[in-house]
Design an enzyme around this catalytic site. Structure first.
Site, PDB file in Angstrom:
ATOM      1  N   ASP A 198       0.873  -1.157   0.000  1.00 48.58           N
ATOM      2  CA  ASP A 198       0.000   0.000   0.000  1.00 48.58           C
ATOM      3  C   ASP A 198       0.920   1.218   0.000  1.00 48.58           C
ATOM      4  OD1 ASP A 198      -2.491   1.520   0.431  1.00 48.58           O
ATOM      5  OD2 ASP A 198      -1.650   1.885   2.424  1.00 48.58           O
TER       6      ASP A 198
ATOM      7  N   ASP B 161      -0.154   5.182   0.960  1.00 48.82           N
ATOM      8  CA  ASP B 161      -0.409   6.145   2.036  1.00 48.82           C
ATOM      9  C   ASP B 161      -0.463   5.446   3.389  1.00 48.82           C
ATOM     10  OD1 ASP B 161      -1.652   8.916   0.597  1.00 48.82           O
ATOM     11  OD2 ASP B 161      -1.752   7.079  -0.570  1.00 48.82           O
TER      12      ASP B 161
ATOM     13  N   ASP C 272      -1.762  -0.780   6.064  1.00 47.41           N
ATOM     14  CA  ASP C 272      -1.895  -0.078   7.344  1.00 47.41           C
ATOM     15  C   ASP C 272      -3.329   0.113   7.804  1.00 47.41           C
ATOM     16  OD1 ASP C 272      -2.416   3.343   6.827  1.00 47.41           O
ATOM     17  OD2 ASP C 272      -2.179   1.945   5.172  1.00 47.41           O
TER      18      ASP C 272
END
Length: 224
Positions: free
Chosen positions: A8, A10, A173
């Protein structure tokens, strides 16, 4: 067969919250509302997307302020424009990210990015951060008709680097990443150095990553 690590963007590779929140605050300021989101206290909201930031800000407006019809769509477009023009002012890679990417590449792992950031913005940001060439493929929010947690973008990322789904895992995240991995039938490691810290363990990932220094060994254990 060489394994594939899918990242991922961001909140995983880089802390982008400052620039995302600044873009949202620019929308509020344009309406004379001031800066409604705090760059520190509201960092977690930033990783839930542009519309989530806008709605959080709207919820803090004075009760006597009414938005015109279509305000959210108008502000969302304004947010994207402002963000695209100021994409790497406050954004920083998390410590150890560059070194971990170099180590994984040296050991022959295939690397890809699968993000819910629009593809063109993800391309720009990765280049601004100096790590675009580390990844053989990038799948963004609008690369396919669907986005995470639908498993198809993840699968497309693995396929784009000629990887094998069964020899891949996702590093993310958020709950979106957790759900994406589950839908794709692969393992997921979540970073514990984002806004939630160790509290992200509530999602019960297959592993927690406390520092990027730990990533190469995790990749070896899971993919070899």
């Amino acid at each position: 067969m060489t394994g594939t690590v899918v990242f991922d963007l961001d909140g995983t590779l880089a802390d982008t919250s400052g620039d995302l929140l600044a873009a949202a605050n620019a929308c509020f300021a344009a309406r004379g509302l001031g800066e409604l989101l705090d760059p520190v206290e509201d960092a977690l909201i930033a990783f839930h997307g542009g519309r989530a930031m806008l709605r959080a800000g709207y919820g803090r407006m004075p009760e006597d302020v009414l938005l015109p019809p279509g305000a959210e769509d108008e502000d969302y477009n304004r947010l994207l424009q402002h963000y695209g023009e100021n994409i790497a002012v406050h954004t920083r890679l998390y410590p150890g990210a560059v070194e971990a990417l170099a180590r994984l590449d040296a050991e022959g792992f295939r690397l890809a990015v699968c993000t819910n950031k629009p593809e063109s913005l993800a391309e720009t940001l990765l280049r601004e951060l100096g790590i675009r060439d580390a990844f053989a493929a990038l799948i963004g929010a609008d690369t396919l008709p669907v986005r995470k947690p639908d498993p198809r973008p993840y699968r497309a990322a693995v396929e784009a680097v000629s990887g094998d789904l069964g020899q891949s895992f996702l590093l993310g995240d958020t709950e979106t990443d957790r759900r994406t991995a589950a839908a794709a039938g692969v393992k997921v490691a979540l970073v514990a150095f984002g806004p939630e810290g160790n509290a992200i363990s509530r999602l019960k990932p297959d592993a927690l990553l406390h520092h990027f220094d730990e990533l190469p060994e995790l990749a070896r254990n899971w993919l070899r």
